[in-house]
Design an enzyme around this catalytic site. Structure first.
Site, PDB file in Angstrom:
ATOM      1  N   HIS A   1     -15.810  -3.011  -4.718  1.00 21.27           N
ATOM      2  CA  HIS A   1     -15.886  -3.890  -5.892  1.00 21.27           C
ATOM      3  C   HIS A   1     -15.548  -5.336  -5.554  1.00 21.27           C
ATOM      4  CE1 HIS A   1     -11.430  -3.361  -6.477  1.00 21.27           C
ATOM      5  NE2 HIS A   1     -11.540  -4.556  -7.013  1.00 21.27           N
TER       6      HIS A   1
ATOM      7  N   ASP B   1     -14.896   3.437  -3.572  1.00 19.89           N
ATOM      8  CA  ASP B   1     -14.691   1.982  -3.636  1.00 19.89           C
ATOM      9  C   ASP B   1     -14.300   1.475  -2.249  1.00 19.89           C
ATOM     10  OD1 ASP B   1     -14.352  -0.578  -4.528  1.00 19.89           O
ATOM     11  OD2 ASP B   1     -12.505  -0.181  -5.662  1.00 19.89           O
TER      12      ASP B   1
ATOM     13  N   SER C   1      -6.808  -6.227  -4.354  1.00 19.71           N
ATOM     14  CA  SER C   1      -7.910  -5.292  -4.129  1.00 19.71           C
ATOM     15  C   SER C   1      -8.499  -5.437  -2.736  1.00 19.71           C
ATOM     16  CB  SER C   1      -9.035  -5.550  -5.134  1.00 19.71           C
ATOM     17  OG  SER C   1      -8.724  -4.969  -6.351  1.00 19.71           O
ATOM     18  N   GLY C   2      -8.912  -4.316  -2.181  1.00 20.86           N
ATOM     19  CA  GLY C   2      -9.515  -4.314  -0.853  1.00 20.86           C
ATOM     20  C   GLY C   2      -8.504  -4.267   0.264  1.00 20.86           C
TER      21      GLY C   2
END
Ligand code: ARG
Length: 255
Positions: A74, A120, A212-213
């Site tokens: 994402h 994801d 995120s990530g």
């Protein structure tokens, strides 16, 4: 001070019972510690920042080979590779240390639809190698590091409070792997085959927006990718991570 140095927490990874590990994590010495609430982190040189071409950080990632970065789908699925930059070796984003790399190729897991549906994960191929050390990925057979109560550490430049600003400096915080029932209370869609939750029962320690990530690491291995969460660090609400073992083969095929 980094709590890497706390022997009690480090040895917990060796095999303390889940309850004992949770008790350590919930101890008052850690109260209020959250990357929400963590400590500054300068030694994790395999953590990279994803920025736009103007240097604005929006996600994290992990250097798993000199030219490959694992991040969240994402983070990159709606961005053109030409607009991406990967910054390594720069825990303080205001500094000019480390290296900035452009991205030649972006692979997004073909199963990715949205964060709550799993898969994801994405792999970026850097145009030139980054000089920093790399972190190995959990393999498809990994189970021990996903044991409920096992300690893990999340890293990022994300918000340090649920509604506050991102951090200019890389931070990390220790969390515990959640059991699947506890994860499902907060996230009815939880699929233990593809996701793993981590947090602490009283909250206060978690990833947050901007993380995120980035990596969830246990015993020197990438076991999770920061994916999503309801708020940040709320009691009874862990963070959700892509379970690296579940995508290990798909990712390895891109390395
Ligand atoms: N989706 C968020 C991001 O874009 C990560 C949120 C993680 N939240 C959490 N409570 N663990 O950075």
């Amino acid at each position: 001070m980094s709590d890497h140095a706390r022997p009690a927490v480090r040895t917990a990874s060796g095999g303390l019972a889940a309850t004992a590990a949770l008790a350590l994590l919930a101890a008052p010495a850690h109260a209020g510690e959250r990357v929400l609430g963590g400590t500054e982190e300068a030694s994790a040189s395999w953590v990279v920042a994803l920025t736009d071409r103007d240097g604005r950080q929006f996600c994290g990632g992990t250097l798993v080979t000199p030219v490959k970065v694992v991040t969240a789908a994402h983070c990159v699925d709606s961005r053109a590779p030409a607009g991406l930059r990967v910054i390594s070796g720069r825990p303080d984003l205001r500094a000019s240390t480390g290296a900035v790399r452009t991205v030649g190729e972006v692979w997004v897991h073909p199963g990715f639809r949205d964060v709550t549906a799993g898969d994801d994960v994405a792999v970026l191929t850097l145009a030139e190698p980054a000089p920093e050390p790399t972190l190995p990925l959990a393999g498809a057979e990994e189970t021990e590091r996903y044991r409920p109560g096992a300690p893990a550490r999340v890293f990022g430049w994300g918000r340090t409070t649920e509604t506050g600003p991102s951090s200019e400096v890389l931070r990390s915080v220790e969390v515990a792997i959640s059991d699947d029932a506890g994860c499902r209370v907060a996230y009815p869609e939880h699929d233990p085959g593809t996701r793993v939750c981590a947090g602490v029962p009283d909250g206060g320690r978690d990833a947050c927006a901007g993380d995120s990530g980035g990596p969830l690491v246990a015993d020197g291995m990438l076991i999770g990718v920061v994916s999503y969460g309801t708020g940040c660090g709320r009691p009874g609400v862990p963070g959700v991570y892509t379970r690296v073992s579940s995508v290990a083969d798909a990712v390895a095929a891109r390395l």
